[in-house]
Design a protein around this motif. Structure first.
Motif: not given
Length: 360
Positions: A110-128
């Motif tokens: 999960v930590r590794d995936l969050k480093k990829l560009p697909y998951f962070k929103t424009e506001a800098g959040n994650y939808r988890t």
């Protein structure tokens, strides 16, 4: 495949919420729009799966993966549970899953995936949604992460990634078996209170097993010793341990799950074959206890989707037919990734037997 506008997709979602009132012609039109919109997620889904596999394999070489395009019945139920949701904004039309051997490796992934560009929103959040830390009311545990993945024409689609441990996978598929072959809806908190409570209680015990270091790599004897040790240390787990034993006996869980498995006739033997066979269209007739399947290679996803929607139109006429379009790289084939469609609860029962054989 015929294309449809965003306005038509939005309308189809609204119509689907009340499909019981639709004429046959109107229903077929809605299903055709749904099929188009679902297929629009195929390319992004493949990109998401590739990213998931590349990331998780760095942590767990034994992980296996699966992907699916959401069943219309599931889309219909979700739209009715969340009336403000539109079909266009649904986040899990396309979904892929990683089944990982331990909670530790899952968290690292999960930590590794969050480093990829697909998951962070424009506001800098994650939808988890961390259903491991905060399980659903029914006992479901998994980690969900939504990303936006591109199509070849530069558009983006929401794709949901699920990460679960093997033990969480055994639990989830066993609950789906009970739902499928008893006509309940435990996943939607509808069904027998005893069955519901059984899965809630055993979820606590499975979570305890997941907390044990290298539990799934242990021999049966080692598992028993480790489980007893962990159970004795965790007094808060004693109540769910006893409740699981009582409910398993009352519901005759082992006998019923074995009966489901023994009653199902599986027509296609390739379901156990090597991975990466492309999609499999599964048709489960719960009345006749029959599982049929059709395989499609990787280059025939369009044909697979067309056959899928036609099968779903057929399934809409009866409560005894369940269809799904699934794919997996699991060494054990589609049956390992989706044992629920074949009433295969072998691994779940193995862990249940450990729980019921131990007295504290």
């Amino acid at each position: 495949m015929k294309s449809f506008s965003g306005k038509q997709i939005h309308k189809a979602g609204n119509d689907l919420q009340s499909f019981d009132t639709l004429s046959k012609e109107e229903f077929n039109k809605v299903m055709d729009v749904l099929s188009f919109w679902r297929f629009c997620h195929e390319e992004p889904l493949n990109s998401a799966l590739a990213s998931l596999r590349a990331t998780v394999f760095k942590r767990d070489k034994n992980a296996f993966f699966a992907k699916r395009l959401k069943r219309y019945v599931s889309i219909y139920k979700k739209l009715n549970r969340f009336p403000q949701m539109s079909l266009r904004n649904m986040q899990d039309i396309g979904g892929c899953r990683a089944v990982i051997e331990s909670d530790k490796k899952l968290k690292q992934s999960v930590r590794d995936l969050k480093k990829l560009p697909y998951f962070k929103t424009e506001a800098g959040n994650y939808r988890t949604k961390d259903y491991i830390k905060n399980p659903k009311k029914d006992g479901y545990r998994s980690y969900h992460l939504v990303g936006r993945f591109p199509t070849s024409n530069g558009e983006y689609r929401n794709i949901e990634l699920q990460l679960r441990t093997r033990i969480q996978h055994y639990w989830a598929t066993a609950l789906e078996i009970v739902d499928l072959f008893t006509g309940q809806a435990l996943k939607s908190n509808q069904g027998s209170p005893d069955w519901s409570d059984f899965f809630i209680q055993i979820s606590h015990q499975f979570s305890l097993m997941d907390s044990i270091h290298l539990f799934e790599h242990s021999t049966p004897r080692e598992k028993r010793v480790k489980y007893i040790t962990a159970l004795r240390k965790s007094k808060s787990s004693h109540k769910s341990h006893i409740a699981t034993q009582v409910l398993a006996k009352k519901l005759k869980v082992e006998r019923k799950l074995n009966a489901f498995a023994n009653s199902v006739e599986i027509i296609e033997k390739r379901l156990n074959d090597s991975p990466n066979l492309g999609y499999a269209l599964l048709k489960v007739d719960t009345g006749k206890k029959l599982v049929k399947s059709v395989f499609f290679d990787k280059d025939s996803s369009g044909e697979a989707e067309q056959r899928y929607i036609e099968a779903e139109k057929e399934a809409a006429l009866t409560t005894e037919l369940v269809v799904a379009l699934v794919s997996s790289n699991a060494i054990g084939g589609i049956k390992e990734a989706y044992p629920n469609y074949f009433a295969d609860s072998t691994e779940f029962l193995s862990h249940l037997n450990l729980i019921t054989s131990v007295n504290i």
